[in-house]
Design a protein around this motif. Structure first.
Motif, mmCIF file in Angstrom:
data_model
loop_
_atom_site.group_PDB
_atom_site.id
_atom_site.type_symbol
_atom_site.label_atom_id
_atom_site.label_comp_id
_atom_site.label_asym_id
_atom_site.label_seq_id
_atom_site.Cartn_x
_atom_site.Cartn_y
_atom_site.Cartn_z
ATOM 1 N N ARG A 120 4.965 -30.986 14.151
ATOM 2 C CA ARG A 120 5.878 -30.377 13.176
ATOM 3 C C ARG A 120 5.443 -28.963 12.818
ATOM 4 O O ARG A 120 6.274 -28.071 12.675
ATOM 5 N N PHE A 121 4.144 -28.763 12.673
ATOM 6 C CA PHE A 121 3.658 -27.420 12.375
ATOM 7 C C PHE A 121 3.849 -26.500 13.573
ATOM 8 O O PHE A 121 4.256 -25.346 13.418
ATOM 9 N N GLN A 122 3.584 -27.010 14.748
ATOM 10 C CA GLN A 122 3.779 -26.219 15.962
ATOM 11 C C GLN A 122 5.251 -25.854 16.128
ATOM 12 O O GLN A 122 5.577 -24.706 16.430
ATOM 13 N N ASP A 123 6.150 -26.811 15.910
ATOM 14 C CA ASP A 123 7.584 -26.560 16.038
ATOM 15 C C ASP A 123 8.069 -25.507 15.042
ATOM 16 O O ASP A 123 9.023 -24.783 15.303
ATOM 17 N N ALA A 124 7.402 -25.426 13.892
ATOM 18 C CA ALA A 124 7.777 -24.448 12.874
ATOM 19 C C ALA A 124 7.216 -23.060 13.178
ATOM 20 O O ALA A 124 7.523 -22.100 12.481
ATOM 21 N N GLY A 125 6.392 -22.969 14.218
ATOM 22 C CA GLY A 125 5.897 -21.663 14.646
ATOM 23 C C GLY A 125 4.651 -21.186 13.931
ATOM 24 O O GLY A 125 4.398 -19.983 13.874
ATOM 25 N N VAL A 126 3.857 -22.122 13.377
ATOM 26 C CA VAL A 126 2.610 -21.711 12.730
ATOM 27 C C VAL A 126 1.413 -22.247 13.506
ATOM 28 O O VAL A 126 1.517 -23.231 14.220
ATOM 29 N N GLN A 127 0.295 -21.561 13.342
ATOM 30 C CA GLN A 127 -0.941 -21.975 13.984
ATOM 31 C C GLN A 127 -1.915 -22.457 12.923
ATOM 32 O O GLN A 127 -1.682 -22.287 11.738
ATOM 33 N N GLY A 128 -2.994 -23.069 13.360
ATOM 34 C CA GLY A 128 -4.037 -23.475 12.434
ATOM 35 C C GLY A 128 -3.968 -24.926 12.012
ATOM 36 O O GLY A 128 -4.640 -25.326 11.068
ATOM 37 N N GLY A 129 -3.152 -25.713 12.692
ATOM 38 C CA GLY A 129 -3.106 -27.141 12.400
ATOM 39 C C GLY A 129 -2.560 -27.463 11.028
ATOM 40 O O GLY A 129 -1.691 -26.767 10.502
ATOM 41 N N LEU A 130 -3.091 -28.509 10.427
ATOM 42 C CA LEU A 130 -2.565 -29.015 9.166
ATOM 43 C C LEU A 130 -2.894 -28.141 7.971
ATOM 44 O O LEU A 130 -2.147 -28.097 7.000
ATOM 45 N N THR A 131 -4.029 -27.449 8.028
ATOM 46 C CA THR A 131 -4.468 -26.665 6.875
ATOM 47 C C THR A 131 -4.339 -25.157 7.084
ATOM 48 O O THR A 131 -4.562 -24.400 6.149
ATOM 49 N N GLY A 132 -4.022 -24.741 8.291
ATOM 50 C CA GLY A 132 -3.953 -23.317 8.580
ATOM 51 C C GLY A 132 -5.304 -22.715 8.880
ATOM 52 O O GLY A 132 -5.408 -21.567 9.268
ATOM 53 N N ASN A 133 -6.363 -23.510 8.707
ATOM 54 C CA ASN A 133 -7.727 -23.011 8.894
ATOM 55 C C ASN A 133 -8.365 -23.510 10.177
ATOM 56 O O ASN A 133 -9.497 -23.145 10.472
#
Length: 144
Positions: A120-133
């Motif tokens: 879901r995070f990957q599909d939304a176009g963000v990196q860093g997994g669940l926490t962004g870190n």
């Protein structure tokens, strides 16, 4: 957008043919949206969910809370009742996680599998997994 000529053709078709054509158009609209790039709110939702997950990682069942507040505490879904966290354990192979909504601005808190949450995070176009870190999605395991 549909052209007037196409709409006129739909109106002159038999009722069954018209419904088939409309069903096909609906299907095509759904399929095209599945592969669409994330919207600006989807990406923001994912960033907001990552921030929540980072905050949840520091919470303990003994921490004070505000009545009605919800969170993930020690991998469980938690609700604040009378200033105390009440924990509900997730089912096997899932953990509590904040997730981005995909149809409107916002986030949700749910029990989910690690693979689905990361996707879901990957599909939304963000990196860093669940926490962004997290340096990579593989290192962003949902605690169990």
């Amino acid at each position: 957008p549909l052209s007037l000529a196409y709409l006129d053709a739909l109106l002159t078709m038999s009722r069954a043919t018209t419904w088939k054509a409309l069903a096909l158009l609906t299907y095509l609209a759904c399929v095209s949206s599945i592969n669409a790039a994330p919207t600006s709110f989807e990406k923001q939702n994912a960033l907001d969910a990552q921030q929540l997950n980072a905050q949840f990682a520091t919470l303990k069942a003994t921490d004070a809370c505000t009545e009605g507040q919800q969170a993930c505490v020690e991998s469980a879904f938690a609700q604040c009742v009378n200033g105390t966290w009440t924990l509900t354990q997730c089912v096997k192979d899932t953990s509590c996680v904040a997730l981005p909504l995909v149809n409107k601005p916002g986030t949700t808190i749910s029990c989910d599998t690690q693979s689905d949450a990361l996707q879901r995070f990957q599909d939304a176009g963000v990196q860093g997994g669940l926490t962004g870190n997290d340096a990579s999605a593989a290192s962003s395991a949902v605690p169990s």
